[in-house]
Scaffold this motif. Structure first.
Motif, PDB file in Angstrom:
ATOM      1  N   TRP A 155      67.354  25.799 -52.696  1.00 53.75           N
ATOM      2  CA  TRP A 155      67.034  24.634 -53.515  1.00 53.75           C
ATOM      3  C   TRP A 155      65.554  24.295 -53.435  1.00 53.75           C
ATOM      4  CZ3 TRP A 155      70.354  23.409 -57.000  1.00 53.75           C
ATOM      5  CH2 TRP A 155      71.715  23.673 -56.801  1.00 53.75           C
ATOM      6  N   PHE A 156      64.968  24.417 -52.245  1.00 53.57           N
ATOM      7  CA  PHE A 156      63.533  24.165 -52.110  1.00 53.57           C
ATOM      8  C   PHE A 156      62.763  25.114 -53.037  1.00 53.57           C
ATOM      9  CE2 PHE A 156      62.390  21.538 -48.247  1.00 53.57           C
ATOM     10  CZ  PHE A 156      63.632  20.975 -48.116  1.00 53.57           C
ATOM     11  N   THR A 157      63.187  26.398 -53.017  1.00 50.23           N
ATOM     12  CA  THR A 157      62.518  27.385 -53.861  1.00 50.23           C
ATOM     13  C   THR A 157      62.686  27.029 -55.330  1.00 50.23           C
ATOM     14  OG1 THR A 157      63.088  29.013 -52.197  1.00 50.23           O
ATOM     15  CG2 THR A 157      62.300  29.844 -54.289  1.00 50.23           C
ATOM     16  N   MET A 158      63.901  26.618 -55.713  1.00 49.71           N
ATOM     17  CA  MET A 158      64.143  26.256 -57.106  1.00 49.71           C
ATOM     18  C   MET A 158      63.213  25.124 -57.528  1.00 49.71           C
ATOM     19  SD  MET A 158      67.408  24.544 -58.975  1.00 49.71           S
ATOM     20  CE  MET A 158      66.870  22.893 -58.594  1.00 49.71           C
ATOM     21  N   ILE A 159      63.163  24.059 -56.712  1.00 56.42           N
ATOM     22  CA  ILE A 159      62.313  22.923 -57.060  1.00 56.42           C
ATOM     23  C   ILE A 159      60.855  23.350 -57.174  1.00 56.42           C
ATOM     24  CG2 ILE A 159      61.347  20.776 -56.126  1.00 56.42           C
ATOM     25  CD1 ILE A 159      63.992  20.310 -57.307  1.00 56.42           C
ATOM     26  N   PHE A 160      60.399  24.162 -56.233  1.00 58.15           N
ATOM     27  CA  PHE A 160      59.010  24.620 -56.244  1.00 58.15           C
ATOM     28  C   PHE A 160      58.700  25.409 -57.510  1.00 58.15           C
ATOM     29  CE2 PHE A 160      55.603  27.556 -55.184  1.00 58.15           C
ATOM     30  CZ  PHE A 160      54.680  26.720 -54.585  1.00 58.15           C
ATOM     31  N   LEU A 161      59.581  26.378 -57.837  1.00 56.70           N
ATOM     32  CA  LEU A 161      59.321  27.221 -59.002  1.00 56.70           C
ATOM     33  C   LEU A 161      59.397  26.422 -60.294  1.00 56.70           C
ATOM     34  CD1 LEU A 161      61.296  30.446 -58.017  1.00 56.70           C
ATOM     35  CD2 LEU A 161      58.852  30.062 -57.911  1.00 56.70           C
ATOM     36  N   LEU A 162      60.363  25.493 -60.370  1.00 53.88           N
ATOM     37  CA  LEU A 162      60.480  24.688 -61.591  1.00 53.88           C
ATOM     38  C   LEU A 162      59.287  23.751 -61.735  1.00 53.88           C
ATOM     39  CD1 LEU A 162      64.290  23.875 -61.769  1.00 53.88           C
ATOM     40  CD2 LEU A 162      62.996  25.640 -62.947  1.00 53.88           C
ATOM     41  N   PHE A 163      58.734  23.305 -60.595  1.00 55.37           N
ATOM     42  CA  PHE A 163      57.531  22.465 -60.634  1.00 55.37           C
ATOM     43  C   PHE A 163      56.356  23.252 -61.213  1.00 55.37           C
ATOM     44  CE2 PHE A 163      53.755  20.769 -58.265  1.00 55.37           C
ATOM     45  CZ  PHE A 163      53.655  19.586 -58.974  1.00 55.37           C
ATOM     46  N   ILE A 164      56.182  24.490 -60.730  1.00 57.04           N
ATOM     47  CA  ILE A 164      55.103  25.321 -61.268  1.00 57.04           C
ATOM     48  C   ILE A 164      55.342  25.590 -62.748  1.00 57.04           C
ATOM     49  CG2 ILE A 164      53.930  27.535 -61.104  1.00 57.04           C
ATOM     50  CD1 ILE A 164      54.422  27.595 -58.223  1.00 57.04           C
ATOM     51  N   SER A 165      56.609  25.786 -63.107  1.00 60.63           N
ATOM     52  CA  SER A 165      56.953  26.003 -64.505  1.00 60.63           C
ATOM     53  C   SER A 165      56.533  24.809 -65.355  1.00 60.63           C
ATOM     54  CB  SER A 165      58.461  26.240 -64.619  1.00 60.63           C
ATOM     55  OG  SER A 165      58.856  26.234 -65.954  1.00 60.63           O
ATOM     56  N   ALA A 166      56.816  23.594 -64.872  1.00 60.03           N
ATOM     57  CA  ALA A 166      56.451  22.389 -65.624  1.00 60.03           C
ATOM     58  C   ALA A 166      54.932  22.276 -65.739  1.00 60.03           C
ATOM     59  CB  ALA A 166      57.033  21.150 -64.944  1.00 60.03           C
ATOM     60  N   ILE A 167      54.210  22.628 -64.652  1.00 58.47           N
ATOM     61  CA  ILE A 167      52.745  22.572 -64.698  1.00 58.47           C
ATOM     62  C   ILE A 167      52.202  23.549 -65.742  1.00 58.47           C
ATOM     63  CG2 ILE A 167      50.660  23.163 -63.405  1.00 58.47           C
ATOM     64  CD1 ILE A 167      51.909  21.978 -60.966  1.00 58.47           C
TER      65      ILE A 167
END
Lengths: 60, 213
Positions: B44-56
């Motif tokens: 889940w940490f990885t998911m949040i991190f990757l989705l954050f970069i995706s949003a950026i």
């Protein structure tokens, strides 16, 4: 708070963990096999990357 | 990029050895299943991190208009949702053997399922628009809103009610009973290792997309 910690410790002494598996040393077999799979996967990743590197160079 | 891979390999090798062999707190009901923490939560940490970069990257696409940002944002979302799926499946299996059922109508579980559904519709949205520029623009805007929706669904709403899931129901983050120093020495390297692994996979996918452009 201290009471709770003591209580948790008391419970902990009765909890059954996989001690037999550990005492027989079979847990090392599990770890070694898992490591083998993991390292093979990493090796595979590096090989895929090398192929992409080649295609990228050909395209340039 | 090279160092990311090397650190990732070392961390994940360490995590597999330490995750199985190191001492863990003996707790009732959980027993040895407590070790799932080293693998389930980092997903889940990885998911949040990757989705954050995706949003950026989506934000960059909207402000700068270069299609490369959109490709990157799409691939980060792809890999992020993949890790989210792994998280939800591993969580279901863990729940079966500790809570007794695969799924409860717990706010944390429903929130994370909803969050994933929002991202599924992101992919449907992308697939349904043919025009490249239109697709990039619409999906970038949607992606930013999807991430903004994900945070309250996963982090805020479950904390406002009661929840079975640890770290929720009024407790901000991990407290003393959820996690001790024995767990932390494996847990944090695992989080970093899997995040780096996610970046690595995304990097490969982005390069393939660039080649096909």
């Amino acid at each position: 708070m201290i009471n709770m910690i003591i209580q948790i410790n008391l419970i902990a002494q009765q909890v059954s963990m996989a001690d037999t598996l550990r005492s027989e040393g079979k847990i090392y077999v599990v770890v070694i096999i898992f490591l083998l799979i993991l390292l093979a996967l990493f090796y595979y990743m590096f090989r895929i990357e090398k192929k992409i590197d080649k295609i990228e160079q050909n395209k340039k | 990029m090279k160092w990311i891979k090397i650190i990732c390999v070392f961390l994940l090798v360490y995590v597999t050895i330490a995750g199985f062999l190191f001492d863990v707190p003996a707790l009732p009901i959980l027993n040895e299943a407590i070790r799932v923490l080293f693998f389930h939560v980092p997903m889940w940490f990885t998911m949040i991190f990757l989705l954050f970069i995706s949003a950026i990257n989506s934000y960059y696409y909207i402000s700068k208009g270069r299609i490369n940002y959109d490709i990157k944002s799409n691939e980060y979302a792809n890999v992020g949702v993949f890790f989210g799926m792994l998280g939800i499946i591993s969580g279901m299996l863990w729940a079966k053997f500790t809570w007794g059922t695969y799924w409860t109508n717990d706010p944390k579980l429903n929130g994370s399922a909803l969050g994933l559904l929002i991202y599924f519709s992101y992919f449907v949205l992308r697939g349904s628009v043919k025009d490249e520029l239109k697709k990039a623009k619409i999906s970038s805007v949607y992606n930013i809103f999807a991430f903004a929706m994900l945070i309250p669904l996963i982090f805020i709403l479950p904390r406002m009610t009661d929840s079975l899931h640890p770290g929720n129901g009024g407790n901000p983050g991990f407290n003393v009973y959820d996690m001790n120093s024995q767990l932390r020495v494996v847990f944090y390297p695992s989080v970093i290792g899997f995040i780096l692994f996610g970046i690595w996979i995304t990097n490969i996918r982005v390069r393939i997309k660039f080649l096909n452009k």
